[in-house]
Scaffold this active site. Sequence first.
Site, mmCIF file in Angstrom:
data_model
loop_
_atom_site.group_PDB
_atom_site.id
_atom_site.type_symbol
_atom_site.label_atom_id
_atom_site.label_comp_id
_atom_site.label_asym_id
_atom_site.label_seq_id
_atom_site.Cartn_x
_atom_site.Cartn_y
_atom_site.Cartn_z
ATOM 1 C CG PHE A 14 -1.859 1.233 1.161
ATOM 2 C CD1 PHE A 14 -3.035 1.173 0.425
ATOM 3 C CD2 PHE A 14 -1.540 2.426 1.791
ATOM 4 C CE1 PHE A 14 -3.879 2.285 0.328
ATOM 5 C CE2 PHE A 14 -2.384 3.531 1.704
ATOM 6 C CZ PHE A 14 -3.549 3.454 0.970
ATOM 7 C CG ASP A 16 5.878 3.577 1.814
ATOM 8 O OD1 ASP A 16 5.934 4.228 2.877
ATOM 9 O OD2 ASP A 16 4.829 3.475 1.141
ATOM 10 C CE LYS A 69 0.020 5.693 7.724
ATOM 11 N NZ LYS A 69 -1.366 5.917 8.060
HETATM 12 C C1 LIG Z 1 3.157 2.505 3.881
HETATM 13 C C2 LIG Z 1 2.247 3.637 3.503
HETATM 14 N N1 LIG Z 1 2.581 4.428 2.476
HETATM 15 C C3 LIG Z 1 1.803 5.453 2.115
HETATM 16 C C4 LIG Z 1 0.626 5.727 2.759
HETATM 17 C C5 LIG Z 1 -0.228 6.879 2.319
HETATM 18 O O1 LIG Z 1 -0.112 7.910 3.234
HETATM 19 P P1 LIG Z 1 -1.201 9.093 3.246
HETATM 20 O O2 LIG Z 1 -2.480 8.501 3.687
HETATM 21 O O3 LIG Z 1 -0.637 10.096 4.211
HETATM 22 O O4 LIG Z 1 -1.256 9.626 1.862
HETATM 23 C C6 LIG Z 1 0.232 4.925 3.832
HETATM 24 C C7 LIG Z 1 -1.022 5.178 4.534
HETATM 25 O O5 LIG Z 1 -1.567 4.337 5.208
HETATM 26 C C8 LIG Z 1 1.070 3.843 4.213
HETATM 27 O O6 LIG Z 1 0.746 3.036 5.224
#
Ligand SMILES: Cc1ncc(COP(=O)(O)O)c(C=O)c1O
Length: 402
Positions: A138, A225, A254
Amino acid sequence: MNAPATQPTRPMPHVLNTYGRLPVALSHGRGCWVWDTNGKKYLDGLGGIAVNTLGHAHPKLVPALQEQVATLIHCSNYYEVPLQEQLAAKLCELSGLDGAFFCSTGLEANEAALKLARKFGHDKGIERPEIIVYEKAFHGRSIATLSATGNAKVQAGFGPLVEGFVRVPMNDLAAIEQVARENPNVVAVFLETIQGEGGINPSRWDYLQALRKVCDERDWLLMLDEVQCGIGRTGKWFAHQWAGIRPDVMPLAKGLGSGVPIGAVVVGPKALNIFGPGNHGTTFGGNPLSMRAGVETLRIMEEDGLMENAAQVGAKLMGDLRQAFEGLAGVVEVRGQGLMIGIELDRPCGVILNRAAEAGLMLSVTADRVIRLVPPLILSADEAAQIVAILAPLVRQFLSES
Ligand SMILES: Cc1ncc(COP(=O)(O)O)c(C=O)c1O
């Protein structure tokens, strides 16, 4: 504490229906606890989905943010923002990397990473660069990041997807080697060090070490990520540090701002000079308020030993959960690292989210059957024990009836 009177008790009819929300409106919080507008108290095992690093209304963060709000919230990236320098320097010190670009969310950080990878390819003459991505990944909900995401539900209805991704299973080095043999256009490997939304699925540390080697040999970017698993959550500043490696590109968001929207992409030498003026930008990214939130979050984490706390209390929580569910048919695995914990059941268990809220515990269920705990990093051992005391009977009850 009294709840502010202005809080709505139901979602407003004008807000688009993109979340299946509980009929609970939160009014305020303190530490690892939040209260709803009816005065009911909840233990926060979710931390705003791994965001509230310092819990709620942290006594060191609040005055710093108040001061920043009263000084300068936003200017623009047309001017120097000294707090950007300060936060970038700190992130580089903690990660061993060399530079940072700031934005406001996780998907934006990932978009920057994807653009870096493509331009890295173009700069070396690859006209149609490809990026290796993962099953169950994700990365966000923009068109590019949902295309990189490995979840058909997230993608459904939004085609045509962005091209230029090759998908592989997690922790499968042979799959990477096959792509390497067959595809000369690959420029980067992009993965979550520990998958979050996909069900708390850790990369094996030896797999990450092997990936680092392949990326070095092939001149690919290793892009990790760490939007969900970074910023001390696993007991190291960044989860990949458990494997003793460094990525070339690391998106963060986050937990970096303890609730103030912030994103960052931190890069090593291979990616430091890919972008030049005009290649990338954002209006809000790097504004003084979000930068102050980042600087103070990291400062308070260091001062109060919160990364160590995440490691210790996380190990206790995981151990207690394992003990509570030992031999219980229906519990597949309790896994994770530090305060990023998943309890996988053998059946869909979305209803546990509602039942936990009724019982005064906030958590989430991800990938249909994984109960996810990503609480604030200030969680105490006593609060960890309270999570288990609420959750264990709920899970037993659920499994006995379904
Ligand atoms: C690993 C990861 N990358 C990217 C995102 C996307 O982040 P945002 O919701 O701040 O766009 C999330 C959100 O849950 C995530 O868990």
